[in-house]
Write a protein that holds these residues in place. Structure first.
Motif, short mmCIF file in Angstrom:
data_model
loop_
_atom_site.label_atom_id
_atom_site.label_comp_id
_atom_site.label_asym_id
_atom_site.label_seq_id
_atom_site.Cartn_x
_atom_site.Cartn_y
_atom_site.Cartn_z
N PRO A 181 0.80 -1.23 0.00
CA PRO A 181 0.00 0.00 0.00
C PRO A 181 0.83 1.28 0.00
N GLN A 182 1.92 1.30 0.75
CA GLN A 182 2.72 2.52 0.84
C GLN A 182 3.29 2.94 -0.50
N THR A 208 -5.14 -4.88 5.51
CA THR A 208 -3.79 -5.43 5.60
C THR A 208 -3.74 -6.43 6.75
N PRO A 209 -2.69 -7.26 6.82
CA PRO A 209 -2.57 -8.19 7.95
C PRO A 209 -2.54 -7.47 9.30
N GLN A 210 -2.11 -6.23 9.30
CA GLN A 210 -2.05 -5.46 10.55
C GLN A 210 -3.36 -4.71 10.84
N GLY A 211 -4.35 -4.86 9.98
CA GLY A 211 -5.61 -4.16 10.14
C GLY A 211 -5.81 -3.12 9.04
N PRO A 212 -6.92 -2.40 9.06
CA PRO A 212 -7.18 -1.40 8.02
C PRO A 212 -6.09 -0.31 8.00
N GLN A 213 -5.65 0.03 6.81
CA GLN A 213 -4.63 1.07 6.64
C GLN A 213 -5.23 2.21 5.82
N PRO A 264 -6.78 -5.55 -0.39
CA PRO A 264 -7.85 -4.88 -1.13
C PRO A 264 -8.53 -3.80 -0.29
N PRO A 265 -9.29 -2.92 -0.94
CA PRO A 265 -10.09 -1.95 -0.19
C PRO A 265 -11.16 -2.66 0.65
N LEU A 266 -11.60 -1.99 1.69
CA LEU A 266 -12.71 -2.52 2.48
C LEU A 266 -13.93 -2.66 1.58
#
Length: 302
Positions: A181-182, A208-213, A264-266
């Motif tokens: 994403p970055q 993301t695996p870490q949660g929503p970014q 992917p997007p939410l």
């Protein structure tokens, strides 16, 4: 009857800002709508509207009369709805709005089928990607993609709609393919954004695996119409976020390819938004039930 029709015309002219638009909404010619306004002003003995360089605006007397007239029209609509419910025969006019993409591809093809089932019901469909106010715009219901926050309205969920980022192969060949994403920010990608006054979509949120970014992405140009963004993406101008059903055929043809598939997007909630009291109107209840059933089936075909 002409007096009541004149009141109805006046209310819609004030709400839509022109005699042409108000008349068209009531299926009257501009000449007839203008005549009704003049008859109303003659009956009341005062001027109700002033013309500016851009639109008609109510005079002070017009604003005062509008507030009461709007209540009269609303009460009349409720009375007609209650009678239709008593007779068990839906009839009258339904005013509906929907986003352009889902409106054109899903809602519009279903409207004639509904009207065939209920020949005494008229449907006025308005398509726009801008955010609307059901109360201010005098709408009965709105189809939405997202998560509405207005607690005064009821949301009937139809389906969860997966979304994805995608771009034309030539854009990615030229600009590079983002892998995380970055990269959307660090590589200076041209993100095609849906923007309009008071638009909430000035950022993208990816899973993301870490949660929503949350990413405050940007681009060289944006638009207030989703299909414009899609055409730009097809032309190799940038990366666009779209519901899967809107771009499925372009993915199948290879005109667009997915980007950042692992993040992917939410997903968006696709549903029907309406004031709770509208379900007391049989035509609204039948319309919502019909659309909920058939929209879900239509989405599964994409």
């Amino acid at each position: 009857m002409p007096y009541l029709e004149s009141i109805q015309v006046f209310v819609r002219v004030v709400e839509l800002g022109s005699i042409t638009s108000g008349g068209r909404d009531l299926r009257l010619t501009p000449a007839v709508a203008s005549k009704r306004i003049k008859e109303l002003e003659t009956r009341l003995g005062t001027r109700l509207l002033n013309r500016t360089t851009r639109k008609l605006v109510p005079t002070e007397a017009g604003r005062l009369f509008y507030e009461h007239a709007r209540s009269v029209v609303s009460a009349l609509n409720d009375a007609e709805a209650s009678l239709a419910g008593f007779e068990g025969r839906p009839r009258g006019t339904i005013r509906v709005t929907a986003p352009l993409g889902v409106g054109r591809r899903v809602i519009a093809p279903l409207v004639p089928r509904f009207c065939d089932l209920f020949p005494e019901v008229d449907v006025r469909l308005r398509l726009s990607d801008r955010r609307v106010d059901l109360f201010e715009d005098e709408l009965d219901l709105a189809f939405v993609l997202g998560t509405p926050q207005n607690s005064a309205l009821t949301l009937r969920k139809i389906a969860d709609c997966p979304r994805l980022l995608c771009a034309a192969p030539e854009y990615l060949a030229r600009q590079g393919t983002p892998l995380v994403p970055q990269d959307l920010l660090d590589q200076g990608h041209n993100c095609l954004l849906l923007r309009y006054p008071r638009s909430p979509e000035y950022f993208w949120v990816l899973e993301t695996p870490q949660g929503p970014q949350k990413l405050e992405v940007s681009g060289r140009y944006d638009a207030d119409e989703g299909d414009v963004l899609l055409n730009w993406a097809l032309d190799g101008r940038g990366i666009v976020m779209k519901p899967l059903f809107e771009v499925a055929r372009h993915l199948d043809s290879g005109a667009l390819v997915p980007v950042l598939e692992q993040t992917p997007p939410l997903p968006a909630v696709f549903g029907c938004l309406y004031p709770h009291r509208k379900l007391q109107d049989p035509k609204i209840q039948r319309f919502i039930d019909f659309m909920q059933r058939h929209c879900r089936a239509a989405l599964e075909t994409f």
